[in-house]
Design a protein around this motif. Sequence first.
Motif, PDB file in Angstrom:
ATOM      1  N   TYR A  83       0.825  -1.206   0.000  1.00  0.00           N
ATOM      2  CA  TYR A  83       0.000   0.000   0.000  1.00  0.00           C
ATOM      3  C   TYR A  83       0.865   1.264   0.000  1.00  0.00           C
ATOM      4  CZ  TYR A  83      -4.485  -2.369   0.712  1.00  0.00           C
ATOM      5  OH  TYR A  83      -5.621  -3.124   0.539  1.00  0.00           O
ATOM      6  N   ALA A  84       1.970   1.233   0.738  1.00  0.00           N
ATOM      7  CA  ALA A  84       2.875   2.384   0.741  1.00  0.00           C
ATOM      8  C   ALA A  84       3.479   2.590  -0.649  1.00  0.00           C
ATOM      9  CB  ALA A  84       3.983   2.184   1.773  1.00  0.00           C
ATOM     10  N   THR A  85       3.814   1.496  -1.310  1.00  0.00           N
ATOM     11  CA  THR A  85       4.342   1.588  -2.673  1.00  0.00           C
ATOM     12  C   THR A  85       3.301   2.177  -3.608  1.00  0.00           C
ATOM     13  OG1 THR A  85       5.758  -0.343  -2.278  1.00  0.00           O
ATOM     14  CG2 THR A  85       5.365   0.288  -4.570  1.00  0.00           C
ATOM     15  N   SER A  86       2.063   1.688  -3.496  1.00  0.00           N
ATOM     16  CA  SER A  86       0.993   2.193  -4.360  1.00  0.00           C
ATOM     17  C   SER A  86       0.748   3.682  -4.131  1.00  0.00           C
ATOM     18  CB  SER A  86      -0.304   1.415  -4.106  1.00  0.00           C
ATOM     19  OG  SER A  86      -0.144   0.053  -4.426  1.00  0.00           O
ATOM     20  N   LEU A  87       0.789   4.131  -2.869  1.00  0.00           N
ATOM     21  CA  LEU A  87       0.594   5.546  -2.569  1.00  0.00           C
ATOM     22  C   LEU A  87       1.696   6.394  -3.189  1.00  0.00           C
ATOM     23  CD1 LEU A  87      -0.817   7.883  -1.146  1.00  0.00           C
ATOM     24  CD2 LEU A  87       0.484   7.311   0.927  1.00  0.00           C
ATOM     25  N   SER A  88       2.938   5.928  -3.068  1.00  0.00           N
ATOM     26  CA  SER A  88       4.047   6.701  -3.628  1.00  0.00           C
ATOM     27  C   SER A  88       3.955   6.775  -5.147  1.00  0.00           C
ATOM     28  CB  SER A  88       5.389   6.093  -3.202  1.00  0.00           C
ATOM     29  OG  SER A  88       5.580   4.813  -3.774  1.00  0.00           O
ATOM     30  N   VAL A  89       3.526   5.680  -5.783  1.00  0.00           N
ATOM     31  CA  VAL A  89       3.367   5.681  -7.239  1.00  0.00           C
ATOM     32  C   VAL A  89       2.230   6.604  -7.649  1.00  0.00           C
ATOM     33  CG1 VAL A  89       2.742   4.251  -9.229  1.00  0.00           C
ATOM     34  CG2 VAL A  89       4.380   3.396  -7.547  1.00  0.00           C
ATOM     35  N   LEU A  90       1.134   6.591  -6.899  1.00  0.00           N
ATOM     36  CA  LEU A  90       0.020   7.482  -7.198  1.00  0.00           C
ATOM     37  C   LEU A  90       0.458   8.937  -7.119  1.00  0.00           C
ATOM     38  CD1 LEU A  90      -2.979   7.974  -7.752  1.00  0.00           C
ATOM     39  CD2 LEU A  90      -3.388   7.823  -5.289  1.00  0.00           C
ATOM     40  N   LEU A  91       1.227   9.280  -6.089  1.00  0.00           N
ATOM     41  CA  LEU A  91       1.728  10.648  -5.968  1.00  0.00           C
ATOM     42  C   LEU A  91       2.666  11.003  -7.124  1.00  0.00           C
ATOM     43  CD1 LEU A  91       2.392  10.794  -2.113  1.00  0.00           C
ATOM     44  CD2 LEU A  91       0.551  11.929  -3.391  1.00  0.00           C
ATOM     45  N   GLN A  92       3.449  10.016  -7.575  1.00  0.00           N
ATOM     46  CA  GLN A  92       4.315  10.254  -8.729  1.00  0.00           C
ATOM     47  C   GLN A  92       3.498  10.541  -9.980  1.00  0.00           C
ATOM     48  OE1 GLN A  92       6.760   6.723  -8.712  1.00  0.00           O
ATOM     49  NE2 GLN A  92       8.428   7.764  -7.676  1.00  0.00           N
TER      50      GLN A  92
END
Length: 472
Positions: A83-92
């Motif tokens: 989930y942390a990875t997905s959040l960082s990718v979404l912000l990117q």
Amino acid sequence: MPTLPPARPAGGAPDAGPGPDAELRRERRAWYVYDWANSVFFTSIISVFLGPYLTSLAEAGAGPDGRISVLGWAMDPTALYPYATSLSVLLQLLLLPAVGALADYTGRKREMLGILAYIGAFATMGLYFVAGTGYLLGAALFVVANLAVGASVVVYNSFLPDLATADERDAVSSRGWATGYLGGALLLTVQLVLYLFHDSFGLEEGHAVRICMASAGIWWAVFTVVPLTRLRNRRGGAAAGAAAGGAAPGRATGARAVLASFGQLARTVRSLRAYPRTLLFLVAYILFNDGIQTVIGFSATFADQALGLGQEVQIGAILMVQFVAFGGALLLGAIGRRAGAKRTILGSLVVWIAVVAVAPVLQAGSAVQFFVLAFAIAIVLGGTQALSRSLFSHLIPPGKEAEYFGLYEISDKGSAFLGSLAIGVALDATGGDYRLAILSLVVFFVAGAALLAAVDIPRAIREAGNRAPAHV
């Protein structure tokens, strides 16, 4: 909207006669060093240490029901890192194109590279303090670091057309990727010695992991000094328009520059309709790079779940891939200079298709077969990505480098969703069969190769206002 400058006579780099002058050579070497600096984040933090460590902390902090709470959201501890990875990718996805537009608008690429790199490096160093039940701090630091490294790579990539002529760009891009793999491999070797023999150093396993993660941040910060002292800002695009009588972007600061960059980004996205072949290349890249990123991301899980191989084999394969990919990137760069980047990428995609097709028939427990497959991946891994980067740089209108590389980078990050979704659907449909799940990725390579083959690269380069290299 500022008027675009005329087509670059030789791909954007200064015309230095038969070869680059001494100052340009020094600048190129400094550019390579940033690949050396930031690659340790991907190799050490993402590929090896953070996921298992953060998951173990979350599991230790779980309540009686076996779940953790994140801002009031109850979840399984194993879901925290994804989930942390997905959040960082979404912000990117939301911010990277704007970062590119801001870099082009202000003309301050070197300063932006430094700010973004050090935000990421210090966030990575902060992982040393993540212990006990501090999984939320660890997740937050990772989101910041992953967002910062992606944004810094957008700015970093945008220097490529300034540093190499059209005919030199494949080689320069490949050397950058190769340098990054070598740097990642060297630091990971030292880290693995510390991790595997932590008892001999009087360290607990968790403390050894925290030292390894912090060392990646220190490495990133120290070597970033080199490109910051050598790379030069150049006027182009919006800055050139200002020199012709418009507002001076380099003087725009704060909210005005940010708002102007979003407006410029909107115009850039709309302008893609005028460059349909550049857009087609981006779609092709989304597809085949999706396959690449998913194979990399799930290789360790495949080795564990499908082949029953231990962590020592997985770590050994990761380390081997880093060293072999160094030579592979240089090899494909040399082939690209002679055969053309497009043909070389298509050839590498054939290898990727073969790898995905062969993976499901590997024998359980066979470390040798797994290493052979990892070796094949390593040969084409860096070269495919390096040549894709250099080929795309030819398709960018002059002065739009950072903006277009922002779109390129979110194609990289955004496509990771598609591969993960395909793997998840395949696992769900087959009752957890990782062999068939990996085989499903062949669709991405075949479709991406077909679209890339359909792109008329010389015409796309001319439409962008650039001169085509001798071999494309």
